[in-house]
Each structure stands twice: as structure tokens, then as C-alpha cells.
Design a protein around this motif. Structure first.
Motif, mmCIF file in Angstrom:
data_model
loop_
_atom_site.group_PDB
_atom_site.id
_atom_site.type_symbol
_atom_site.label_atom_id
_atom_site.label_comp_id
_atom_site.label_asym_id
_atom_site.label_seq_id
_atom_site.Cartn_x
_atom_site.Cartn_y
_atom_site.Cartn_z
ATOM 1 N N ALA A 188 46.680 5.903 -32.958
ATOM 2 C CA ALA A 188 47.878 5.315 -32.257
ATOM 3 C C ALA A 188 47.479 4.239 -31.304
ATOM 4 N N THR A 189 46.477 4.725 -30.410
ATOM 5 C CA THR A 189 45.929 3.562 -29.630
ATOM 6 C C THR A 189 45.460 2.345 -30.213
ATOM 7 N N LEU A 190 44.680 2.309 -31.368
ATOM 8 C CA LEU A 190 44.077 1.403 -31.993
ATOM 9 C C LEU A 190 45.272 0.419 -32.661
ATOM 10 N N GLY A 191 46.016 1.192 -33.304
ATOM 11 C CA GLY A 191 47.410 0.390 -33.920
ATOM 12 C C GLY A 191 48.260 -0.011 -32.866
ATOM 13 N N ALA A 203 38.714 -8.785 -29.171
ATOM 14 C CA ALA A 203 39.576 -10.042 -28.724
ATOM 15 C C ALA A 203 40.237 -9.639 -27.608
ATOM 16 N N ILE A 204 40.845 -8.548 -27.666
ATOM 17 C CA ILE A 204 41.857 -8.197 -26.468
ATOM 18 C C ILE A 204 40.689 -7.606 -25.293
ATOM 19 N N ASN A 205 39.725 -7.294 -25.415
ATOM 20 C CA ASN A 205 38.850 -7.033 -24.416
ATOM 21 C C ASN A 205 38.324 -8.130 -23.748
ATOM 22 N N THR A 206 38.196 -9.460 -24.255
ATOM 23 C CA THR A 206 37.910 -10.741 -23.870
ATOM 24 C C THR A 206 39.035 -11.558 -23.145
ATOM 25 N N ALA A 207 40.167 -10.999 -23.350
ATOM 26 C CA ALA A 207 41.136 -11.737 -22.911
ATOM 27 C C ALA A 207 41.647 -11.293 -21.531
ATOM 28 N N PRO A 208 42.135 -12.011 -20.439
ATOM 29 C CA PRO A 208 42.734 -11.458 -19.284
ATOM 30 C C PRO A 208 43.523 -10.471 -19.544
ATOM 31 N N GLY A 209 43.085 -9.247 -18.361
ATOM 32 C CA GLY A 209 44.014 -8.138 -18.531
ATOM 33 C C GLY A 209 43.785 -7.170 -19.696
ATOM 34 N N GLY A 210 42.960 -7.486 -20.570
ATOM 35 C CA GLY A 210 42.835 -6.797 -21.964
ATOM 36 C C GLY A 210 42.351 -5.450 -21.596
ATOM 37 N N PRO A 211 41.107 -5.373 -20.945
ATOM 38 C CA PRO A 211 40.610 -3.872 -20.759
ATOM 39 C C PRO A 211 41.549 -3.218 -20.084
ATOM 40 N N GLU A 212 42.270 -3.492 -19.197
ATOM 41 C CA GLU A 212 43.176 -2.850 -18.381
ATOM 42 C C GLU A 212 44.286 -2.195 -19.192
ATOM 43 N N PHE A 213 44.942 -3.174 -19.959
ATOM 44 C CA PHE A 213 45.838 -2.785 -20.906
ATOM 45 C C PHE A 213 45.403 -1.796 -21.995
ATOM 46 N N LEU A 214 44.304 -1.672 -22.582
ATOM 47 C CA LEU A 214 43.813 -0.703 -23.392
ATOM 48 C C LEU A 214 43.552 0.704 -22.671
ATOM 49 N N ARG A 215 43.084 0.387 -21.664
ATOM 50 C CA ARG A 215 42.885 1.886 -20.906
ATOM 51 C C ARG A 215 44.296 2.498 -20.519
ATOM 52 N N ALA A 216 45.234 1.592 -20.195
ATOM 53 C CA ALA A 216 46.622 2.207 -19.818
ATOM 54 C C ALA A 216 47.111 2.816 -21.166
ATOM 55 N N PRO A 234 36.437 16.829 -25.298
ATOM 56 C CA PRO A 234 35.669 15.781 -24.719
ATOM 57 C C PRO A 234 35.102 14.649 -25.819
ATOM 58 N N GLN A 235 34.563 15.289 -26.804
ATOM 59 C CA GLN A 235 33.912 14.454 -27.848
ATOM 60 C C GLN A 235 34.912 13.225 -28.578
ATOM 61 N N ALA A 236 36.266 13.677 -28.740
ATOM 62 C CA ALA A 236 37.238 12.797 -29.224
ATOM 63 C C ALA A 236 37.542 11.718 -27.983
ATOM 64 N N ARG A 237 37.555 12.253 -26.637
ATOM 65 C CA ARG A 237 37.821 11.145 -25.370
ATOM 66 C C ARG A 237 36.510 10.235 -25.829
ATOM 67 N N ASP A 238 35.434 10.507 -25.951
ATOM 68 C CA ASP A 238 34.373 9.747 -26.008
ATOM 69 C C ASP A 238 34.275 8.625 -27.059
ATOM 70 N N LEU A 240 37.024 7.611 -28.333
ATOM 71 C CA LEU A 240 38.297 6.793 -28.085
ATOM 72 C C LEU A 240 37.802 5.601 -27.000
ATOM 73 N N THR A 241 37.028 6.097 -26.134
ATOM 74 C CA THR A 241 36.663 5.303 -25.061
ATOM 75 C C THR A 241 35.535 4.153 -25.733
ATOM 76 N N ALA A 242 34.837 4.595 -26.413
ATOM 77 C CA ALA A 242 33.902 3.930 -27.051
ATOM 78 C C ALA A 242 34.523 2.536 -28.171
ATOM 79 N N THR A 243 35.661 3.172 -28.575
ATOM 80 C CA THR A 243 36.567 2.512 -29.680
ATOM 81 C C THR A 243 37.184 1.018 -28.645
ATOM 82 N N ILE A 244 37.806 1.396 -27.721
ATOM 83 C CA ILE A 244 38.647 0.637 -26.960
ATOM 84 C C ILE A 244 37.854 -0.324 -25.750
ATOM 85 N N THR A 245 36.592 -0.078 -25.800
ATOM 86 C CA THR A 245 35.567 -0.780 -24.708
ATOM 87 C C THR A 245 34.922 -1.747 -25.622
#
Length: 303
Positions: A188-191, A203-216, A234-238, A240-245
Motif C-alpha cells: 500500500a505504501t509503495l503503490g 525519483a520521489i526521494n530525490t524530489a523536494p519534499g519526497g523523503p518527508e512525503f514517503l515517511r508520512a 520490527p523486521q517488517a518495519r525495517d 519498509l524503511t529500507a524500501t522507502i528510503t
């Protein structure tokens, strides 16, 4: 054990094909057009390690029963196959769905009873190319399955023996519902992110505000799952974090379908989480925006 694989797209074609390649008794239940393609070209799996061509056994309807039924269709195709499946379900048949989200569990248990339906999930970066061949884009290929109540089942040993040792990572899980929710959170997060922003995670992570958007966005999805009683471990959260960063050009199957002008699993992956958020009064403005955008896309597609 006799295996029926419902669907021979990227998911069903890959896992069913590998099982057939390993000598399992596999039959594919497919629509007429897919059956014609498989009759003409065979089932071809183009993987990083090379290409495999199989001659699959295909049917369009069935009155014979099977020991294991792998349901590997998109969520929007499930209703159309439920009636077709009735003849395949015997007294001891195990249904292992490989669909996204959770709505399919209720649909399958309502149709065939909870005793027949297990949980299941798969992870694979795959697609069909212009020839209808299965393309495995990376080496990732995992399958997990198990009873929905996480309890013992006399069929588990035989099903495990049948589905393992076929060239992909397969295992029985005693926590399959938790794993299905964790996959849902990731998808759901990725999609939602890639379809709303029309670009890859990198591409999102290199755009202005992208990392903040993904984390939110990830925080919203986690909050919904937690409120529903299925907080990611915890492992699933890790993961997810690796994917969105990541700065890699990672996309989602929903994004690839959208770019190709195909139907998308908007309701099962994103819409159902928005509904779940409403049940628990969890605010999800970003997830809601993504669902609205997907609904606009869906309504604008030719009928």
C-alpha cells in the motif's frame, strides 16, 4: 498431490511453472485467450538465470477436484473465478490465495468455508512481456502459506512437501495473517506513493519534499494496520524503511499497470485501507489522496 493454479500471469505462471518444472502435478485454470497463448508459445519464464520453456496443462473449466488450489489472479478478477472454482474443491482441498490485501480471504471463505482456505503470500518482481511470457525482473521469488488460525492442520506436512523444493523460497508459516498484513502495509505504501507521484521511489526521494512525503505516508499506513490489530513487527518495519528510503528506481506492480493503461488493484490495496482507517478514526490524508487519484484513473479508462 494435484495442484490447480488459477491464473497463469506473472505470479501464477512463475510459481506454477516452477512447480511443474520440478515434477509436480500442475494444471492451470486460465481464460480462453491465455490458453491460446500458452498453446502457441508454451509457458516461458525469462529469469535472470536464463529462460525456461514448459508445455503446461491448461483447462478453462473443471469438475475434477484438486489437493491444492493456488489462486493467483488480480483482485478484480476474483469474483469471476469463484463460480469456476466450485468443481475443483474436494473434501480436503486447501486453497492458498496469492492475492494482495485481505478482502479475498472473506470472499473465499464465504464461498468455500473456512476449513478450505489458508493464508498465502508471495513476493516476486515479475510481469508479462508483449509476447505473454513471464519475466522475472530480479532474483526475488518467495512463497509463504499456512492455516489462517495459525494452528495445527493435518494437511500441512503434505502441502509443505508439495510446495517446497521447486526452485524458489517456499515455507509454511505459523503467523501467516500477520505476514499478509505486513505485505499489505508494504504494498500500500509503495503503490500509493508511486501512483500518486507517477514515479519510482528513487525519483520521489530525490524530489523536494519526497523523503518527508514517503515517511508520512508510511506512518499513515502503519497507523491503520496497528489500529486494526495487526501492527507490523520490527523486521517488517525495517524492510519498509529500507524500501522507502532507497534511491533505486523501485516501482510497484500497480504503478506499472497504471502506466501501461491496465486495470489496477486500487480497491484491494489502497481503498480497503482507507475504509479501515475510517472504522478506527485514523486520519489518512495522503492515502486518501492516492486512492482518489486511482479512482480518477479507473473511471477514465475505456470500458
Amino acid at each position: 498431490m494435484r495442484i490447480l493454479v488459477v491464473g497463469a500471469g506473472a505470479t501464477g505462471g512463475y510459481f506454477g511453472g516452477r512447480l511443474a518444472q520440478a515434477g509436480r502435478d500442475v494444471t492451470f485454470l486460465v481464460r480462453e485467450a491465455r490458453a491460446a497463448t500458452l498453446a502457441e508459445r508454451g509457458l516461458r519464464i525469462k529469469a535472470p538465470g536464463g529462460e525456461t520453456r514448459l508445455t503446461p496443462r491448461t483447462i478453462k473449466t473443471t469438475t475434477e477436484t484438486y489437493d491444492v488450489v493456488l489462486v493467483a489472479v488480480k483482485s478484480h478478477a476474483l469474483d469471476s473465478v469463484l463460480a469456476t472454482l466450485a468443481g475443483a474443491i474436494g473434501e480436503h482441498t486447501v486453497i492458498v490465495p496469492l492475492l494482495n490485501g485481505m478482502r479475498h480471504v472473506e470472499a473465499l471463505t464465504s464461498a468455500f468455508g473456512r476449513g478450505h482456505v489458508w493464508g498465502g503470500l508471495c513476493m516476486i518482481h515479475g510481469t508479462l512481456d508483449e509476447h505473454g511470457d513471464v519475466v522475472q525482473m530480479t532474483g526475488l521469488s518467495r512463497l509463504a502459506f499456512g492455516p489462517l488460525d495459525d494452528g495445527p492442520d493435518p494437511r500441512l506436512a503434505a502441502v509443505t512437501e508439495t510446495l517446497t523444493g521447486a526452485g524458489f523460497d517456499a515455507r509454511a508459516s505459523r503467523h501467516i495473517v500477520a505476514e499478509m498484513w505486513e505485505k499489505w502495509v508494504l504494498l500500500a505504501t509503495l503503490g500509493a506513493a508511486t501512483t500518486l507521484m507517477r514515479g519510482s521511489i528513487g525519483a520521489i526521494n530525490t524530489a523536494p519534499g519526497g523523503p518527508e512525503f514517503l515517511r508520512a505516508l508510511a506512518d499513515e499506513v502503519i497507523a491503520v494496520a496497528t489500529a486494526a490489530g495487526h501492527p507490523p513487527r520490527p523486521q517488517a518495519r525495517d524492510v519498509l524503511t529500507a524500501t522507502i528510503t532507497s534511491t533505486e528506481p523501485t516501482t510497484s506492480s500497480m504503478y506499472r499497470d497504471l502506466i501501461a493503461g491496465l486495470p489496477v488493484e486500487a480497491d484491494a490495496i489502497v481503498g480497503d485501507l482507507v475504509t479501515e482507517a475510517g472504522r478506527h478514526a485514523v486520519p489518512v490524508p495522503l492515502l486518501t489522496a492516492a486512492y482518489t487519484a486511482l479512482a480518477v484513473y479507473t473511471s477514465s479508462r475505456p470500458a
